[in-house]
Design an enzyme around this catalytic site. Sequence first.
Site, PDB file in Angstrom:
ATOM      1  N   GLY A   5      18.536  25.570  42.272  1.00 55.48           N
ATOM      2  CA  GLY A   5      17.412  25.430  43.194  1.00 55.48           C
ATOM      3  C   GLY A   5      17.332  23.984  43.646  1.00 55.48           C
ATOM      4  O   GLY A   5      16.914  23.118  42.882  1.00 55.48           O
ATOM      5  N   GLY A  51      15.243  19.178  47.355  1.00 59.93           N
ATOM      6  CA  GLY A  51      15.203  17.966  48.170  1.00 59.93           C
ATOM      7  C   GLY A  51      14.872  16.739  47.330  1.00 59.93           C
ATOM      8  O   GLY A  51      14.975  15.611  47.789  1.00 59.93           O
ATOM      9  N   VAL A  81      15.202  14.317  43.648  1.00 61.00           N
ATOM     10  CA  VAL A  81      16.315  13.706  42.929  1.00 61.00           C
ATOM     11  C   VAL A  81      16.702  14.503  41.678  1.00 61.00           C
ATOM     12  O   VAL A  81      17.883  14.549  41.311  1.00 61.00           O
ATOM     13  CB  VAL A  81      15.989  12.228  42.590  1.00 61.00           C
ATOM     14  CG1 VAL A  81      14.900  12.116  41.536  1.00 61.00           C
ATOM     15  CG2 VAL A  81      17.233  11.469  42.153  1.00 61.00           C
ATOM     16  N   MET A 126      14.409  26.808  48.422  1.00 55.50           N
ATOM     17  CA  MET A 126      13.361  27.825  48.466  1.00 55.50           C
ATOM     18  C   MET A 126      12.213  27.374  49.347  1.00 55.50           C
ATOM     19  O   MET A 126      11.615  26.334  49.093  1.00 55.50           O
ATOM     20  CB  MET A 126      12.808  28.077  47.055  1.00 55.50           C
ATOM     21  CG  MET A 126      13.728  28.794  46.141  1.00 55.50           C
ATOM     22  SD  MET A 126      12.998  28.909  44.477  1.00 55.50           S
ATOM     23  CE  MET A 126      13.900  27.610  43.654  1.00 55.50           C
ATOM     24  N   CYS A 181       3.936  29.999  39.702  1.00 56.08           N
ATOM     25  CA  CYS A 181       5.072  29.851  40.610  1.00 56.08           C
ATOM     26  C   CYS A 181       6.389  29.897  39.839  1.00 56.08           C
ATOM     27  O   CYS A 181       7.353  30.528  40.265  1.00 56.08           O
ATOM     28  CB  CYS A 181       4.956  28.541  41.380  1.00 56.08           C
ATOM     29  SG  CYS A 181       6.310  28.255  42.535  1.00 56.08           S
ATOM     30  N   GLY A 199      15.766  21.521  38.325  1.00 57.90           N
ATOM     31  CA  GLY A 199      15.631  20.130  37.885  1.00 57.90           C
ATOM     32  C   GLY A 199      14.451  19.892  36.972  1.00 57.90           C
ATOM     33  O   GLY A 199      13.912  18.785  36.941  1.00 57.90           O
ATOM     34  N   CYS A 224       1.905  22.801  43.940  1.00 51.52           N
ATOM     35  CA  CYS A 224       3.230  23.073  44.504  1.00 51.52           C
ATOM     36  C   CYS A 224       3.226  23.357  46.005  1.00 51.52           C
ATOM     37  O   CYS A 224       4.093  22.911  46.711  1.00 51.52           O
ATOM     38  CB  CYS A 224       3.904  24.208  43.738  1.00 51.52           C
ATOM     39  SG  CYS A 224       2.871  25.647  43.470  1.00 51.52           S
TER      40      CYS A 224
END
Length: 369
Positions: A9, A12, A14, A35, A100, A124, A198
């Site tokens: 996933g 965007g 780091v 996503m 989520c 991540g 989120c």
Amino acid sequence: MSKQRVVVGLSGGVDSAVTAHLLKQQGHEVVGIFMKNWEDDDDNEYCSSNVDFVDAAAVADVLGIEIEHVNFAADYKDRVFAEFLREYSAGRTPNPDVLCNAEIKFKAFLDHAMRLGAEKIATGHYARVRQNAHTGRHELLKGLDTTKDQSYFLHRLTQAQLSKTLFPVGELHKTEVRRIADDIGLPNAKKKDSTGICFIGERPFREFLNRYIQHAPGPIKDERGRVLGQHVGLSFYTLGQRQGLGIGGVKAKGAQKGGSEHTPWYVARKDLAANTLWVVQGHDHPWLQSHALTADDASWVAGTPPAAGAMAAKTRYRQADAPCALAPDANGTFALQFGDAQWAVTPGQSAVLYQGEVCLGGGVIRQFG
């Protein structure tokens, strides 16, 4: 570990970028998925989805992996946002990031990844998965970087989900993740961490909620029953809140000049029946201290509740583990008793249990005392 097809996933950010890099370095076949979970106001200044996708695509380009853009907005609205609004309307303060993870990132995303032929997924998150050599069960562990540990948000994950999941950066400290990103020339190496809920991002929360929830103003009262002002609707406040109450200090009886009129006010109780917001002065006021709570909608990582007894719990993220005694129930509820009072225990938030570095699961706080 044998070489596998792993779907990552890519947000965007780091952390997910370095996750993909580490897995590729280990020889896995890595595919990225971005996503999209929210699309009600894409053109809005607060919605960073388009910027994030550009960043994720730039990372995929540097790493030499494919990336696919997948829209889970309908799933998100049904499974996460609807529950979020129900809880707020009932006067509670839900944690949508927990939902989520359970419903989107490790269900809708996992299902999609499996249809793409993935053997594992990876994100991540700062957490770890370990298979217990004696029981064969998968355990959810805290991330090694205790300041970034995200196991609290992942406590609803099941054996089936954990068995398919990898958390490579859970073994690292954030400083190391940033260093790796810099070393390999990732374009988002210095991108700041996202904050806030989120899907809401950095936008003003009350303004956002106002679009979805009816609000009935009512009195703000102190512990002596004095009316100090008007609230804009109980849904817009959370226990322990001290900003945005719109009331000045009220002098305690006999207070000297320059004394308690400057003591801040905190939200202590919400009475839905009387539409009254109760506030108290001082962080350590007794109304803000709780020694017990009950929770329902329990979810246990092992699939069954842990045995009653001594363990530790967090009643909110970014809180030290607090020693407590657990009394689980067969019908998905449990009670916790704390030796030291817990501050501003909030219905709707998650109570998450730990034994050392192992996250056992948890439930949704309903009552405190």
